[in-house]
Motif scaffolding. Structure first.
Motif, PDB file in Angstrom:
ATOM      1  N   ALA A  52       4.911 -16.150  -9.738  1.00 32.78           N
ATOM      2  CA  ALA A  52       6.292 -16.615  -9.922  1.00 32.78           C
ATOM      3  C   ALA A  52       7.293 -15.515  -9.607  1.00 32.78           C
ATOM      4  N   GLU A  53       7.012 -14.280 -10.011  1.00 36.34           N
ATOM      5  CA  GLU A  53       7.939 -13.180  -9.734  1.00 36.34           C
ATOM      6  C   GLU A  53       8.123 -12.994  -8.233  1.00 36.34           C
ATOM      7  N   GLY A  54       7.021 -13.003  -7.488  1.00 37.36           N
ATOM      8  CA  GLY A  54       7.104 -12.849  -6.042  1.00 37.36           C
ATOM      9  C   GLY A  54       7.860 -13.994  -5.395  1.00 37.36           C
ATOM     10  N   PHE A  55       7.593 -15.210  -5.864  1.00 35.47           N
ATOM     11  CA  PHE A  55       8.283 -16.385  -5.319  1.00 35.47           C
ATOM     12  C   PHE A  55       9.784 -16.275  -5.556  1.00 35.47           C
ATOM     13  N   LEU A  56      10.186 -15.954  -6.777  1.00 38.51           N
ATOM     14  CA  LEU A  56      11.611 -15.875  -7.114  1.00 38.51           C
ATOM     15  C   LEU A  56      12.293 -14.717  -6.377  1.00 38.51           C
ATOM     16  N   THR A  57      11.590 -13.598  -6.243  1.00 35.68           N
ATOM     17  CA  THR A  57      12.151 -12.468  -5.490  1.00 35.68           C
ATOM     18  C   THR A  57      12.399 -12.856  -4.048  1.00 35.68           C
ATOM     19  N   SER A  58      11.447 -13.553  -3.451  1.00 39.67           N
ATOM     20  CA  SER A  58      11.589 -13.983  -2.065  1.00 39.67           C
ATOM     21  C   SER A  58      12.761 -14.938  -1.899  1.00 39.67           C
ATOM     22  N   VAL A  59      12.853 -15.926  -2.784  1.00 42.00           N
ATOM     23  CA  VAL A  59      13.944 -16.902  -2.696  1.00 42.00           C
ATOM     24  C   VAL A  59      15.292 -16.214  -2.883  1.00 42.00           C
ATOM     25  N   CYS A  60      15.394 -15.336  -3.900  1.00 41.31           N
ATOM     26  CA  CYS A  60      16.659 -14.661  -4.175  1.00 41.31           C
ATOM     27  C   CYS A  60      17.069 -13.755  -3.014  1.00 41.31           C
ATOM     28  N   THR A  61      16.108 -13.026  -2.456  1.00 44.25           N
ATOM     29  CA  THR A  61      16.414 -12.147  -1.319  1.00 44.25           C
ATOM     30  C   THR A  61      16.963 -12.948  -0.155  1.00 44.25           C
ATOM     31  N   ASN A  62      16.348 -14.062   0.139  1.00 43.37           N
ATOM     32  CA  ASN A  62      16.820 -14.868   1.266  1.00 43.37           C
ATOM     33  C   ASN A  62      18.161 -15.540   0.977  1.00 43.37           C
ATOM     34  N   CYS A  63      18.419 -15.873  -0.295  1.00 43.18           N
ATOM     35  CA  CYS A  63      19.753 -16.363  -0.660  1.00 43.18           C
ATOM     36  C   CYS A  63      20.793 -15.271  -0.416  1.00 43.18           C
ATOM     37  N   CYS A  64      20.440 -14.031  -0.756  1.00 44.97           N
ATOM     38  CA  CYS A  64      21.353 -12.905  -0.524  1.00 44.97           C
ATOM     39  C   CYS A  64      21.594 -12.690   0.968  1.00 44.97           C
ATOM     40  N   LEU A  65      20.554 -12.812   1.780  1.00 45.71           N
ATOM     41  CA  LEU A  65      20.718 -12.656   3.226  1.00 45.71           C
ATOM     42  C   LEU A  65      21.674 -13.712   3.770  1.00 45.71           C
ATOM     43  N   ASP A  66      21.597 -14.930   3.242  1.00 46.70           N
ATOM     44  CA  ASP A  66      22.531 -15.975   3.652  1.00 46.70           C
ATOM     45  C   ASP A  66      23.953 -15.632   3.222  1.00 46.70           C
ATOM     46  N   HIS A  67      24.098 -15.110   2.004  1.00 42.10           N
ATOM     47  CA  HIS A  67      25.426 -14.718   1.516  1.00 42.10           C
ATOM     48  C   HIS A  67      26.003 -13.593   2.370  1.00 42.10           C
ATOM     49  N   LEU A  68      25.143 -12.659   2.801  1.00 41.37           N
ATOM     50  CA  LEU A  68      25.632 -11.534   3.605  1.00 41.37           C
ATOM     51  C   LEU A  68      26.206 -11.995   4.945  1.00 41.37           C
ATOM     52  N   LYS A  69      25.620 -13.031   5.517  1.00 37.52           N
ATOM     53  CA  LYS A  69      26.162 -13.561   6.769  1.00 37.52           C
ATOM     54  C   LYS A  69      27.589 -14.048   6.575  1.00 37.52           C
ATOM     55  N   ALA A  70      27.818 -14.782   5.487  1.00 35.09           N
ATOM     56  CA  ALA A  70      29.162 -15.276   5.202  1.00 35.09           C
ATOM     57  C   ALA A  70      30.100 -14.128   4.845  1.00 35.09           C
ATOM     58  N   ALA A  71      29.590 -13.144   4.078  1.00 30.02           N
ATOM     59  CA  ALA A  71      30.415 -12.013   3.671  1.00 30.02           C
ATOM     60  C   ALA A  71      30.862 -11.193   4.866  1.00 30.02           C
ATOM     61  N   HIS A  72      29.976 -11.042   5.854  1.00 28.89           N
ATOM     62  CA  HIS A  72      30.342 -10.277   7.055  1.00 28.89           C
ATOM     63  C   HIS A  72      31.540 -10.906   7.746  1.00 28.89           C
ATOM     64  N   ARG A  73      31.541 -12.222   7.851  1.00 24.88           N
ATOM     65  CA  ARG A  73      32.672 -12.891   8.493  1.00 24.88           C
ATOM     66  C   ARG A  73      33.956 -12.693   7.689  1.00 24.88           C
ATOM     67  N   GLN A  74      33.856 -12.714   6.352  1.00 21.23           N
ATOM     68  CA  GLN A  74      35.030 -12.549   5.509  1.00 21.23           C
ATOM     69  C   GLN A  74      35.573 -11.126   5.582  1.00 21.23           C
ATOM     70  N   ARG A  75      34.675 -10.144   5.656  1.00 24.16           N
ATOM     71  CA  ARG A  75      35.121  -8.753   5.629  1.00 24.16           C
ATOM     72  C   ARG A  75      35.748  -8.312   6.935  1.00 24.16           C
ATOM     73  N   VAL A  76      35.509  -9.028   8.005  1.00 24.00           N
ATOM     74  CA  VAL A  76      36.186  -8.728   9.259  1.00 24.00           C
ATOM     75  C   VAL A  76      37.698  -8.849   9.073  1.00 24.00           C
TER      76      VAL A  76
END
Length: 303
Positions: A52-76
């Motif tokens: 479960a820890e590995g599964f949740l870490t993987s899901v959370c990391t990929n959610c963060c990667l998605d957020h970073l894409k949106a954040a990059h556009r905002q920070r421009v």
């Protein structure tokens, strides 16, 4: 979802929040990423999930990667320098032992992470801060172990700035902050110059919502002059209070019960002030009065 599944997620939530905040530099975005992780955990078929820890870490990391894409556009389009959201993190019972915890939470270190690609950032944090093995990190990112090692190695080369890793002893931080505030009160440029390194930089984040310098100021003379004349005047009507901010001693300036400025510092190897970060964007200050606890062993953050 039964009670045991909810309890499993609740037990992992502080660690996921610590990961997401370091990935995103924003507690609001980190909370969103962790909530998204919970939704996906609730919807997932958990029968084949052996770890479960590995599964949740993987899901959370990929959610963060998605957020970073949106954040990059905002920070421009962000007005002026962008600085991570400051957090008040309660000091542990052994300040000397807890110095190590500051290295992955300091404003200087979080800003260095901004130099990395999202995958480099994730790989480095998972491996070097959260202690995951290369095979585990590779599985989270969906890459080979060799590619994972390359991501961590490249990230490490980008993070060699010694200012991001030097954390003075707590008593030295208190002395420097006391001297800094005394120099501000007196308006003495000479006093300030005695505290600053030659390469000092001053950054101020107002986000276009309040008065703040819209460029990074560099050099001891220029920074001392600006801080003495401008910052001293801005702070004159406020009430400064020393807080533990992102693993280091910092200052919050209050107007009544409202925080209007948070200041954190970075130090060079000679323990002089090498970075000054002034956060004035009101959106980034709303959580500063809510202390968090941090576990330096797991990287977890508790609200």
């Amino acid at each position: 979802m039964d009670r045991s599944d909810t309890d499993i997620f609740a037990a992992q939530r502080p660690r996921l929040l610590g990961l997401a905040y370091r990935m995103l530099g924003s507690m609001a975005d980190a909370e969103d990423a962790v909530q998204d992780t919970f939704v996906k955990w609730r919807q997932a078929d958990r029968a084949p999930v052996a770890n479960a820890e590995g599964f949740l870490t993987s899901v959370c990391t990929n959610c963060c990667l998605d957020h970073l894409k949106a954040a990059h556009r905002q920070r421009v389009d962000y007005v002026g320098p962008w600085i991570p959201e400051p957090l008040q993190i309660e000091a542990g019972s052994d300040p000397e032992r807890d110095l190590g915890r500051a290295q992955s939470l300091t404003t200087a270190f979080l800003l260095l992470l901004e130099r990395l690609s999202p995958r480099e950032r994730a790989a480095y944090l998972l491996r070097e801060v959260f202690g995951k093995s290369y095979p585990e990190v590779a599985a989270v990112l969906g890459v080979s172990e060799q590619a994972c090692r390359q991501l961590v190695s490249r990230a490490g080369r980008h993070l060699q700035d010694p200012a991001s890793r030097y954390v003075p002893a707590p008593d030295h931080q208190d002395r420097m902050l006391g001297a800094f505030l005394a120099a501000l009160e007196s308006g003495s440029t000479d006093q300030l110059m005695g505290l600053l390194s030659e390469t000092v930089q001053f950054s101020s984040d107002g986000g276009g919502k309040t008065a703040a310098l819209r460029r990074v100021l560099e050099g001891r003379a220029a920074v001392a002059k600006y801080v003495a004349r401008i910052i001293g005047r801005l702070w004159s009507s406020g009430r400064p209070e020393l807080l533990d901010i992102n693993g280091l001693r910092g200052v919050a300036v209050f107007d009544g019960s409202r925080v209007v400025t948070a200041m954190t510092l970075g130090y060079d190897a000679d323990a002089r002030i090498d970075r000054i970060y002034s956060i004035r964007n009101p959106d980034k200050l709303v959580r500063l009065t809510r202390p968090l606890r941090h576990d330096p062993e797991s990287g977890a953050l508790w609200q």
